[in-house]
Design an enzyme around this catalytic site. Structure first.
Site, short mmCIF file in Angstrom:
data_model
loop_
_atom_site.label_atom_id
_atom_site.label_comp_id
_atom_site.label_asym_id
_atom_site.label_seq_id
_atom_site.Cartn_x
_atom_site.Cartn_y
_atom_site.Cartn_z
N HIS A 352 0.83 -1.19 -0.12
CA HIS A 352 0.07 0.13 0.02
C HIS A 352 0.87 1.36 -0.05
O HIS A 352 1.72 1.39 0.83
CB HIS A 352 -0.90 -0.02 1.27
CG HIS A 352 -2.06 -0.95 1.10
ND1 HIS A 352 -1.91 -2.72 1.69
CD2 HIS A 352 -3.23 -1.13 0.61
CE1 HIS A 352 -2.67 -2.93 1.56
NE2 HIS A 352 -3.67 -2.40 0.80
N LYS A 431 -9.60 0.24 -10.27
CA LYS A 431 -8.52 -0.59 -10.44
C LYS A 431 -7.83 -0.74 -11.67
O LYS A 431 -9.03 -0.51 -12.64
CB LYS A 431 -8.57 -1.57 -9.56
CG LYS A 431 -9.32 -2.77 -9.97
CD LYS A 431 -9.64 -3.92 -9.40
CE LYS A 431 -10.79 -4.91 -9.99
NZ LYS A 431 -10.71 -6.19 -9.16
N HIS A 477 -3.68 0.77 -3.26
CA HIS A 477 -3.59 -0.96 -2.97
C HIS A 477 -2.83 -1.30 -4.30
O HIS A 477 -3.15 -1.03 -5.46
CB HIS A 477 -4.95 -1.46 -2.86
CG HIS A 477 -5.84 -1.00 -1.85
ND1 HIS A 477 -6.17 -1.45 -0.71
CD2 HIS A 477 -6.37 0.34 -2.00
CE1 HIS A 477 -6.98 -0.61 0.06
NE2 HIS A 477 -7.24 0.68 -0.65
#
Length: 603
Positions: A352, A431, A477
Site C-alpha cells: 500500500h 483499479k 492498493h
C-alpha cells in the site's frame, strides 16, 4: 457476403428476428470468430447441446446454460449418470439435429405466464426467481425451448464446429447446501481450423495442468484431513516459492518499500469501519473470542492503515510504501476451488502506497514499471484494464470519478493501451487489472493497482501538509503477482514445469558415477549451496543412466556428472538440459558460470 447472424444495436447484440420485427437499426454481426459473434455461436450451441440431451434423456430438466470464456456449459438434472463416455453420443445427436435445420425463434410471455407454462418444472421456477418482473423471452428450436434472454443465431444448421469437452457436477445456483446438478462444458467456433487449434491447445493444457505437474514435481499437495482449498507446500515447492519471495523482497526494498506485518485476526469493528463487513462479509470467516466478534483477514489493507496511523505523518514523508507477504483467508465455495488457482488460504504480495493526490500519477507509473520488469523476467506479455465503480460500493460518485480519472491520466500520459471493465472495481475504489498471457495464449488476471480515497476517509487518516494543516492521503492498493499460489500455478502451466534457472526448486543435480566419487560430489554440492544454488547429490543404488533420467524427469536445469577424471582434475561434466549442451568445466568455472546465471535476473 453471408447474411448477418445478428445486429449490434446501441452496442448490444440483438437477434435478426427481433431487429426485423421492431424495425431496428444496427451494425451487422457475421458468422466469424469475432468476440461478439462467438458469444452468439456458443450460446446457441449450448441450446443445441441441451436439445440433444433432451432427445436422449426425455426426463432431463434444465437450469442455466451461459457462455463462459472459451466456451459454454449447461447445468441440468437427469436420472442417468452421464460420464465423459456419453459426450460422443450427445455430439452425434447434436449433428443430427442441426441437419434438421430448425429456425431459432424468439417469443415473449409475462413472468406469470412462463411460471404457469413450466409449473411442473422446479428448475425453471428457480431460473424465474432470478429474473425481474416483466416480459420473459423464450427461445424455441424444433421441439426444444428454454427460458433465455438470448440472442441466438437464426438457425441451428449454422452450428457445425463444436466440441463437448468435459462433464462435472455443479451445485444448484452455486449453493453447496443444495442439490448437485450435472454440468457439461463445450466450445464452438465459426470454422473447423480454429476449433482444431483450440482443441490442440486444450490437450497441451492438460499436459501442463499445474495440479498434475505439482504432484509429479512434488511441489505441493492437498489433504482432505486438512481441508479443501488449503495447499500444503512440499520442500520443492517451498524452495521455489522462497526464491521468488527473496527476489521480490530485494526489489521492494530497492524501490523504497518498508516491510510490515499485520495480524491475521482483527476485531469485527475494524472490518465494519473499513466496509468489508457489509460489502465483503460473505467471503470472510468470523469467530468469537471473549464474547467479541473477530474476522480473519481477507485482505491486508486494514493492517497497513494501522501502520500509517501508528505515527504522525508529514507531507515530507510521503509517499509512504508498506509491503507484506500477507496470508489471507476467503470463504470460497467448494464448487469453485481449483488447485492453486482458487483456494481458501493464500499469500498476497501486497503493498500500500500512501501519497498525496498529486503523487498518484508518478506512483502508478512506478508500479507499472515494476510490473513490466517482473513479467518480462518470466516471459509473460500482458495487457491492462481499468475497472470502474461496481454496483456494491462505498463512497460518493465524485470521489470515484476522481480516483478513476487519476488512473486514466497515469496511463494516458505515458501512452499505455488499456480497456475498460465497467462495474468491475473493488468496493472501495477503481483499479487497473494486469492480465498476463501465457505460452498457450490464455489470459490470466494477476496483479492489480487500486486508487482509494474511501478507506483513508473512513479511518480518518491524515498527514500534516506544507501549510501545517491536516490533509487526507490517498491509498494505492497494489499487488503484482496477485498471490504466490495463483502466480506459481500459472507459472507451472506457462513453463510446463521447466522453471527459469533462478527459481528452479533444484537447480543442479550431481550424479557420481561410482560410490568412490560420492565425497567429491558432496563437495561440489556444498560449494554450490554456499553460492545460493540449490544442488542435490543423486546417490541412489541405481544405474548412472537411470539417475540421469530421473533428474531429467524432474526437469532439473543442470545435471553434473563426476567420475574418476573429474575427481582427479577438480572438474565436472555438465549437461545443460535447456540449452541441450554438454561441456567439461573446472569446478571454479562451473561456480562462476552459475553465479553469473543467478545474477542475470533482478526485478
Amino acid at each position: 457476403m453471408s447474411e448477418p447472424i445478428a445486429y449490434l444495436v446501441d452496442g448490444m447484440p440483438v437477434d435478426t428476428q427481433t431487429v426485423a420485427a421492431k424495425n431496428l437499426q444496427g451494425s451487422p454481426l457475421f458468422f466469424d470468430n469475432s468476440e461478439a459473434s462467438l458469444e452468439l455461436i456458443r450460446h446457441s450451441t449450448a441450446h443445441l447441446m441441451a436439445h440433444a440431451i433432451k432427445r436422449l434423456y426425455p426426463e432431463a430438466k434444465f437450469f442455466v446454460g451461459p457462455v463462459i470464456e472459451d466456451g459454454f456449459y449447461y447445468d441440468f438434472r437427469v436420472a442417468a449418470k452421464i460420464t465423459e463416455a456419453e459426450l460422443k453420443t450427445i455430439e452425434k445427436t447434436m449433428l443430427e439435429i442441426l441437419k434438421e435445420k430448425h429456425p431459432i425463434e424468439r417469443y415473449e410471455l409475462t413472468k406469470a405466464e412462463v411460471s404457469q407454462k413450466f409449473v411442473a418444472d422446479d428448475l425453471k421456477q428457480e431460473v424465474l426467481k432470478r429474473i425481474p418482473e416483466g416480459g420473459v423471452s423464450i427461445y424455441k428450436q424444433g421441439d426444444f425451448e428454454d427460458i433465455c434472454r438470448g440472442p441466438h443465431v437464426p438457425n441451428v444448421n449454422l452450428l457445425r464446429f463444436f466440441k463437448l469437452t468435459r462433464v462435472s457436477g455443479a451445485y444448484l445456483g452455486g449453493d453447496e447446501t443444495r442439490e448437485m446438478l450435472t454440468r457439461i462444458y463445450g466450445t464452438a467456433f465459426a470454422d473447423k481450423e480454429t476449433l482444431k487449434e483450440h482443441l490442440a491447445m486444450i490437450e497441451e493444457a492438460k499436459k501442463r495442468d499445474h495440479r498434475k505437474l505439482g504432484n509429479e514435481l512434488k511441489l505441493f499437495t492437498f489433504d482432505e484431513e486438512i481441508g479443501a482449498g488449503l495447499p500444503i507446500w512440499l520442500p520443492n515447492g517451498s524452495r521455489l516459492r522462497s526464491k521468488l519471495e527473496h527476489l521480490l523482497f530485494a526489489a521492494h526494498r530497492k524501490r523504497g518499500y518498508q516491510p510490515v506485518r499485520g495480524p491475521e485476526l482483527l476485531k469485527a469493528d475494524a472490518w465494519k469501519t473499513s466496509g468489508h463487513y457489509d460489502n465483503y462479509g460473505e467471503n470472510m470467516y468470523f469467530t468469537v473470542i471473549d464474547e467479541m466478534e473477530y474476522g480473519i483477514k481477507p485482505m491486508n489493507c486494514v493492517g497497513h492503515v494501522k501502520v500509517f496511523q501508528s505515527d504522525v505523518r508529514s507531507y515530507r514523508d510521503l509517499p509512504l510504501k508498506f509491503f507484506e507477504y500477507g496470508v489471507v483467508h476467503r470463504h470460497e465455495k467448494s464448487g469453485v476451488m481449483h488447485g492453486l488457482f482458487r483456494v481458501r488460504e493464500f499469500t498476497q504480495d501486497d503493498a500500500h502506497v500512501f501519497c498525496t493526490p498529486e503523487q498518484i500519477k508518478e506512483n502508478v507509473i512506478e508500479i507499472l514499471d515494476f510490473v513490466d520488469q517482473i513479467m518480462k523476467s518470466f516471459g509473460f506479455t500482458y495487457e491492462m484494464e481499468i475497472s470502474t465503480k461496481p454496483a456494491k460500493a462505498i463512497g460518493d460518485d465524485a470521489v470515484w470519478e476522481k480516483a478513476t480519472q487519476g488512473l486514466k491520466d497515469a496511463l494516458d500520459e505515458h501512452g499505455f493501451v488499456y480497456g475498460i471493465d465497467e462495474g468491475g472495481g473493488a468496493f472501495y475504489g477503481p483499479k487497473i487489472d494486469i492480465k498476463i498471457t501465457d505460452a498457450l495464449k490464455r489470459k490470466w488476471q494477476c496483479g492489480t493497482i487500486q486508487v482509494d480515497f474511501n478507506l483513508p476517509s473512513r479511518f480518518e487518516l491524515s498527514y500534516i501538509d506544507q501549510h501545517n494543516e491536516r490533509a487526507q492521503p490517498v491509498m494505492i492498493h497494489r499487488a503484482i503477482l496477485g498471490s504466490f499460489e495463483r502466480f506459481i500455478g500459472i507459472l507451472i502451466e506457462h513453463t510446463g514445469g521447466e522453471f527459469p534457472f533462478f527459481i528452479a526448486p533444484t537447480q543442479v543435480v550431481i550424479v557420481p558415477i561410482g560410490e568412490e566419487h560420492h565425497s567429491y560430489a558432496k563437495e561440489v554440492a556444498r560449494k554450490l549451496l554456499e553460492q545460493g544454488i540449490d544442488a542435490e547429490v543423486s546417490a541412489k543404488n541405481e544405474s548412472l543412466n537411470k539417475r540421469i533420467r530421473t533428474a531429467e524427469k524432474q526437469r532439473v536445469p543442470m545435471i553434473v556428472v563426476v567420475g574418476e577424471e573429474e575427481v582427479k582434475n577438480q572438474s565436472v561434466a555438465l549437461r545443460d538440459r535447456r540449452e541441450r549442451m554438454q561441456s567439461t568445466l573446472s569446478l571454479e568455472e562451473l561456480l562462476a558460470q552459475l553465479k553469473e546465471k543467478m545474477s542475470e535476473v533482478r526485478f
